[in-house]
Design an enzyme around this catalytic site. Structure first.
Site, PDB file in Angstrom:
ATOM      1  N   MET A 109      24.932  70.454   4.298  1.00 21.43           N
ATOM      2  CA  MET A 109      24.506  70.780   2.944  1.00 21.43           C
ATOM      3  C   MET A 109      23.484  71.906   2.983  1.00 21.43           C
ATOM      4  SD  MET A 109      23.939  66.979   1.301  1.00 21.43           S
ATOM      5  CE  MET A 109      22.882  66.407   2.629  1.00 21.43           C
ATOM      6  N   ILE A 167      20.969  63.100   8.260  1.00 22.44           N
ATOM      7  CA  ILE A 167      20.223  63.869   9.259  1.00 22.44           C
ATOM      8  C   ILE A 167      19.369  64.923   8.572  1.00 22.44           C
ATOM      9  CG2 ILE A 167      20.401  65.364  11.291  1.00 22.44           C
ATOM     10  CD1 ILE A 167      23.112  64.070  11.852  1.00 22.44           C
ATOM     11  N   GLY A 197      18.242  70.772   2.207  1.00 24.65           N
ATOM     12  CA  GLY A 197      19.048  71.271   3.313  1.00 24.65           C
ATOM     13  C   GLY A 197      19.185  70.291   4.458  1.00 24.65           C
ATOM     14  N   SER A 198      20.356  69.772   4.723  1.00 20.08           N
ATOM     15  CA  SER A 198      20.507  68.730   5.716  1.00 20.08           C
ATOM     16  C   SER A 198      21.981  68.487   6.027  1.00 20.08           C
ATOM     17  CB  SER A 198      19.832  67.453   5.218  1.00 20.08           C
ATOM     18  OG  SER A 198      20.089  67.274   3.841  1.00 20.08           O
ATOM     19  N   ARG A 199      22.281  67.307   6.614  1.00 18.03           N
ATOM     20  CA  ARG A 199      23.644  67.039   7.050  1.00 18.03           C
ATOM     21  C   ARG A 199      23.922  65.543   7.066  1.00 18.03           C
ATOM     22  NH1 ARG A 199      24.829  68.641  13.135  1.00 18.03           N
ATOM     23  NH2 ARG A 199      25.767  66.662  13.693  1.00 18.03           N
TER      24      ARG A 199
END
Length: 240
Positions: A109, A167, A197-199
Site C-alpha cells: 500500500m 507489516i 504506507g505499509s504492506r
C-alpha cells in the site's frame, strides 16, 4: 440500488483519522491567519489526511453453488494496493502455521491507498501476535521478517488455516488491530488499519493456488486472491 455521484467522491472516514483531520484543520486555520497561500497548502493537506483515512463500503464476492447455497471459499485481498511479492515462504512462527513454506501473497500500500484492512477469509481467529521491529521499505522481501508486524491466523470451518500479517512500512508508525483471539470474522470484514504506507501478507493453505499476478492492482474486500475449492492453476499476468 444506484450509486450517486456524490458518494463516488465523498467516503466515510475511519474513526482513527478524526484527530488527524482536526489537527490538520487547526494548523490550516493558523496558516490562513499568517499567510493565505500557506493556508491553501494546509487546506490541501487536510483534504489528503481525510482521504488517507477514508473507509468506503466494499462489496465482497461469494461463490453461489448450484443448489443456491453460498460457499465461503473465496479469499479476498486484505488491502488496497498492488501485488509486490508472490512466492513460497515460511510463515512467521507466531502464527503457529508450521515451518513448511506456504504461498505468500504480499499487497503493498502506498500513501494514496485506502489503509483500512479487511479479513481475507471468514472463520475463527485463533492467533493474534504483535512483534516489534524495524521500519524498512515495506516493498522489500526482508520486511516480512525485520519490520514491525501484527499477525493473525484464521481457522475456517473445514479446519484449514490462513495467515494474514500487517507489516509496518518506511513511514508507518502504528498498526491497529481491532479484533480479538477467539472472535469469529466474516470475509471482507474490517479488522484493522496501518497508518501511512505499509504492506499485508497473506499465507494460503497448502494446495491453494493464487489467482492474481505480480503488479496486479488490489481492492480490499473485493479482489479475489484465491479459491479454496478451486482447481484452476496459478495465474500469470502481463503489463498492457
Amino acid at each position: 440500488m444506484s450509486v450517486s455521484m456524490l458518494s463516488t467522491f465523498i467516503k466515510p472516514m475511519h474513526p482513527e483519522g478524526r484527530k488527524f483531520v482536526a489537527i490538520a484543520a487547526a494548523i490550516t486555520l493558523v496558516l490562513f491567519l499568517i499567510c493565505e497561500p500557506l493556508g491553501w497548502i494546509g487546506a490541501g493537506l487536510t483534504v489528503w489526511v481525510y482521504y488517507f483515512f477514508r473507509d468506503p463500503a466494499r462489496t465482497t464476492p461469494v461463490r453461489r453453488l448450484a443448489d443456491g447455497t453460498v460457499s465461503d471459499t473465496l479469499v479476498v485481498s486484505p488491502a488496497d494496493g498492488i501485488i509486490s511479492l508472490l512466492e513460497q515462504a515460511v510463515p512467521p512462527a507466531e502464527l503457529n502455521l508450521g515451518d513448511a513454506p506456504m504461498t505468500r501473497i504480499s499487497v503493498f500500500m502506498n500513501v494514496f491507498n485506502c489503509h483500512v484492512n479487511r479479513a481475507p477469509i471468514g472463520g475463527k481467529i485463533t492467533e493474534i501476535a504483535y512483534r516489534e521491529g524495524k521500519f524498512l521499505n515495506a516493498a522489500l522481501d526482508k520486511a516480512s521478517v525485520d519490520n514491525e508486524r501484527n499477525g493473525m491466523t484464521i481457522e475456517m470451518a473445514d479446519g484449514r488455516r490462513l495467515g494474514v500479517v500487517q507489516i509496518a512500512g518506511l513511514v508507518a508508525r502504528r498498526i491497529l488491530c481491532e479484533v480479538k483471539t477467539g472472535q469469529m470474522i466474516n470475509t471482507g470484514e474490517r479488522f484493522g488499519l496501518i497508518r501511512f504506507g505499509s504492506r499485508l501478507d497473506v499465507y494460503l493453505p497448502a494446495g491453494v493456488e493464487p489467482l492474481v499476478a505480480l503488479g496486479q492492482t488490489m481492492v480490499a474486500g473485493e479482489t479475489v486472491l484465491a479459491d479454496l475449492s478451486g482447481t484452476e492453476p496459478a495465474r500469470s499476468g502481463g503489463i498492457r
